[in-house]
Design a protein around this motif. Sequence first.
Motif, PDB file in Angstrom:
ATOM      1  N   HIS A 165      65.950  27.137  16.967  1.00  0.00           N
ATOM      2  CA  HIS A 165      66.284  26.505  15.690  1.00  0.00           C
ATOM      3  C   HIS A 165      67.132  27.390  14.780  1.00  0.00           C
ATOM      4  N   GLY A 166      67.251  28.663  15.135  1.00  0.00           N
ATOM      5  CA  GLY A 166      67.999  29.558  14.274  1.00  0.00           C
ATOM      6  C   GLY A 166      69.022  30.410  14.990  1.00  0.00           C
ATOM      7  N   LEU A 167      68.553  31.372  15.772  1.00  0.00           N
ATOM      8  CA  LEU A 167      69.440  32.389  16.349  1.00  0.00           C
ATOM      9  C   LEU A 167      70.477  31.810  17.312  1.00  0.00           C
ATOM     10  N   ALA A 168      70.051  30.965  18.234  1.00  0.00           N
ATOM     11  CA  ALA A 168      70.993  30.472  19.246  1.00  0.00           C
ATOM     12  C   ALA A 168      72.145  29.685  18.641  1.00  0.00           C
ATOM     13  N   PRO A 169      71.883  28.664  17.834  1.00  0.00           N
ATOM     14  CA  PRO A 169      73.021  27.917  17.277  1.00  0.00           C
ATOM     15  C   PRO A 169      73.872  28.755  16.333  1.00  0.00           C
ATOM     16  N   THR A 172      75.809  31.696  18.386  1.00  0.00           N
ATOM     17  CA  THR A 172      76.794  31.121  19.312  1.00  0.00           C
ATOM     18  C   THR A 172      78.012  30.614  18.551  1.00  0.00           C
ATOM     19  N   SER A 173      77.776  30.016  17.393  1.00  0.00           N
ATOM     20  CA  SER A 173      78.897  29.555  16.560  1.00  0.00           C
ATOM     21  C   SER A 173      79.719  30.721  16.037  1.00  0.00           C
ATOM     22  N   ARG A 195      73.868  26.369  24.911  1.00  0.00           N
ATOM     23  CA  ARG A 195      73.734  25.079  24.216  1.00  0.00           C
ATOM     24  C   ARG A 195      73.020  24.045  25.083  1.00  0.00           C
ATOM     25  N   GLN A 196      73.335  24.014  26.367  1.00  0.00           N
ATOM     26  CA  GLN A 196      72.652  23.081  27.247  1.00  0.00           C
ATOM     27  C   GLN A 196      71.186  23.472  27.411  1.00  0.00           C
TER      28      GLN A 196
END
Length: 301
Positions: A165-169, A172-173, A195-196
């Motif tokens: 909910h935080g670090l990955a999106p 990555t952006s 993302r997948q």
Amino acid sequence: QKDRRTGMATIQAEARSIDNGNGHQLASCWYHPEGIPRGAVLIAPAMAVKQDFYAHFASWLANQGFLVVTFDYLGMGQSCHIPLRQLEVDILDWARHDCSAVLANVAEAAGERPIYWIGHSVGAQILPLVQGHERLTRIVTIAAGSGYWRENSPQIRRQAWLLWHGLAPLLTSLFGYFPGGRIGAVGDLPAGVIRQWRRWCLHPEYLVGVEGEPMRRAFAEVQTPLTSLSFTDDEMMSARNTESLHGFYTAAPKQMRRIAPDEVGAERIGHFGFFRRAFAPTLWTNYLLPELNFGNDQAVA
């Protein structure tokens, strides 16, 4: 030269480049036994794990008489040829192209001999999409399960929520890929992969829930006998995670073995420990080799 821990000859790997059929070259290592192989073993790695991690295990299996092949998914390890932010690839590409190409090469080398698939974590999740999987004699999954975060082991559930909910999106952006290596979370991954994977981990039915009926049918079409080896102290996969993933394999004859560290005289196994050389006389010999149609009395200690 001998491995000082196992006392066995260290088998040097032959490096081979494999065309994945989608415009990229994959790095693979081939461990050849002495004499004619009794069969072939293909090791499909976990997420962000380089093939070098499996080298001692692969060498040991080659000492048991198997041709053993390891490889790096596109963008991982020695199969990373361009900056990750420039690489367009997802997990399904790893299955349909990378794994399919490696298996085709292994099948050609094996001829009529049996082929065994050892899938570590994600390496067991994507098997149904691998072209030619019906050629396999047996599937062995190691520390594999659904990645649905609410069913993760309690020790990582909070970290999983923060990751998805935080670090990955966010990261990555910002970076154009997931810089997991910098923050000690999984490892560096291409944007399409993280993302997948995030979408899968947020759904109660994981990849089947996200990818829909074609994925459900792909799992249902696998009929190869399957053995699951999972561990009570796995810091990532709970028993429920493991049951969920293997429940998708509705047509495959299955046996599920959940092992506690004290059963093999160990303090810890966890998500990655199975592949430690210390487990050669226990997990490898007593739990794995029988699944490769190989009696314990034949094992090289």
